[in-house]
Design an enzyme around this catalytic site. Sequence first.
Site, PDB file in Angstrom:
ATOM      1  N   CYS A 175       0.787  -1.231   0.000  1.00 13.77           N
ATOM      2  CA  CYS A 175       0.000   0.000   0.000  1.00 13.77           C
ATOM      3  C   CYS A 175       0.820   1.282   0.000  1.00 13.77           C
ATOM      4  CB  CYS A 175      -0.984  -0.040   1.168  1.00 13.77           C
ATOM      5  SG  CYS A 175      -1.952  -1.560   1.129  1.00 13.77           S
TER       6      CYS A 175
ATOM      7  N   HIS B 109      -2.674   7.998   6.265  1.00 13.71           N
ATOM      8  CA  HIS B 109      -2.912   6.682   5.686  1.00 13.71           C
ATOM      9  C   HIS B 109      -4.278   6.191   6.170  1.00 13.71           C
ATOM     10  CE1 HIS B 109      -1.982   3.141   3.517  1.00 13.71           C
ATOM     11  NE2 HIS B 109      -2.034   2.351   4.571  1.00 13.71           N
TER      12      HIS B 109
ATOM     13  N   HIS C 252      -9.940   1.913   0.752  1.00 14.00           N
ATOM     14  CA  HIS C 252      -8.477   1.782   0.700  1.00 14.00           C
ATOM     15  C   HIS C 252      -8.125   1.197  -0.665  1.00 14.00           C
ATOM     16  CE1 HIS C 252      -4.405   1.167   1.441  1.00 14.00           C
ATOM     17  NE2 HIS C 252      -4.422   0.360   2.485  1.00 14.00           N
TER      18      HIS C 252
END
Lengths: 265, 401
Positions: free
Chosen positions: B165, B293, B327
């Site tokens: 990620c 994040h 996400h």
Amino acid sequence: MSALTVYVEGIGVWSPQLADFDALRAALMGEVPTPPPPRPAATVLPAGERRRAPESVLLAVEVAAQAVAMSGREAAAMPCVFTSSHGDQAIMDYMCAVLASAPSELSPTRFHNSVHNAPAGYWTIATGCHAPSNAVCAQRASFGAGLLEAASLALADARPVLLVCSDTAGNGPLAEVTDSPAPFGCALVLSPQPGPSTLGRLVLHLCPGSIPDAPVASPVPAEWIARSPAAVALPLLALLAQGAGRCRLMAARSLAMDVRLEECA
Amino acid sequence: MLQPIAPLAISAYTATSALGRGREAHRRALEAARSGLRANDFSLAPLECWVGRVDGVEQAPLPAPLDSWECRNNRLAWLGLNQDGLVDAVRAARERYGATRVALLMGTSTASIGATEEAYRRLDPDGGFPDDMLRPPIHAPHSLAAFLAEALALEGPCLTISTACSSSAKVFASAERLIRLGVVDAALVGGVDTLCESVLFGFNALELVSRAPCRPFDRARSGISIGEAAGFALLERTDAAPRAPRLLGYGEASDAHHMSTPHPEGLGAELALRDALARAGLTPSQVDYINLHGTASLKNDEVEAALIARAFPPSTRASSTKGFTGHTLGAAGILEAVVTLLAIEHDLVPGNLGADDPDPGCGPQFAWSNEARPVQVALSNSFGFGGNNACLAFARGERSA
């Protein structure tokens, strides 16, 4: 562009036939080296991790540790670039097969080990390395592209960098499209400055255009290179074995890289 | 120890996500605090969860000359690239500098593995891939970047970064190094990840997927919502585009802790942050906004909230925008970089959508709803499996008189 110049301080190699760089050197001189055990030792990993770690991780960690040991550097302080054309093919085969039949049975451990940066993750955890770590690929140009990435990182940040290139063997139906029949791994420690451990100076120069698939004149038999996408590194490793010379690598599909290895006084 | 770098101009940028196609669609959704998440309708037997799905990918095949690259991920890449004039900007850069002087650096976590999954569902009776799936380049993690290199006729360095990620945040760092060293004059950076069974069932197996829409930094957060996105940015030296927003710096670091849980004290995240500030020549008090994040996973948010609370003054604003988009994994870095650039362009601090009952561990920096205020300098955080952390620093370009 102006050339990128870096210094090689350590070399790691592993294949089913070659335990390390000395074995490659011996093989290139016509000897038949003793093959290593079927699983790379990867003794940097704690015993429990080593038992559980996937093959892709063992292979990458083994060659990384060889190169770092030869350089005499601390792994903990070195940024690393891990490159692999296909990642862990056994896990990819497992995941795609399970997803096609019983998706809710997918193993969480195999899933988190499937990320392309799993070897980088295991390596940084095992060595306590907080420096930047990267995981990259560029199909058959993965080694050349990784070398460019690692060399630019070493020069831009003025610090030594560990480069690892490895691919496992293809598994299951996936093997038909990955064209990677055997595992191969290699690693280099690259420094922006010459030092007491310097083995040679690498001068990298990008040349527009693609290069033919057939390797240029090299002491490495073409069938060795055909065994793995990572084995395209072999002509450069052969130069390192002989001490000086030139070879060409793909840095991208339409971009070649002229690599000159010079001896350092 | 680190010296500040020369900033780079971001001469063009765009994103496509569950919020829509292009910058304007994203600005509107952010301003209206409208989430793009929906009940999961992806795949034959969808998991019970919420996803950030891009509408219309199924109806947007690749142009015929590129059809050997056909798969969901490359479709979304092409759809995303054809927004906000990105294709024209890349063409102009190619003409200005030459095709070998423009790097192409893409981040992705799974690339087109969705196509490989499909091939396994439709194996021939002899156990091999069906003929229409015998296209080796789409079954490799480099599929996205290789496709774009062909589609855009770029012939410079071409690399895929796949660090889970943090992938499409780290492309900015690689690009800056290649430009600084004179290897190239410009770089197209970005990332694409699409919904696929691997990530839905994989994160589900790790018990990280929420049954409800994700709620980053909410006291009762229960995991992530997976999304898909494509985003791109064209980087050049600032003299090429003095008024364009800038990349001021970046930081990268490793946790050296665990494959799938963050360091309990956020060590790697803090190292990446300090590195980004040092390269940008910034102090924390100069940072107006941080796009976190903030995945809505229990541990990740706790660690990141503590880092923001100890490293920044109350005047710095911070939020996660995962409640808008989900996400987007390997595309999260570029999508949130674009959101951060929109915050700078429109003086808009997006609210932390989804947190109705904020976690008391969050400091006064958190923007729980939209705030209209000047954003000159902003950061974007991205953290990935394997303890792989990246932080990007952006700023407004030169103002015209």
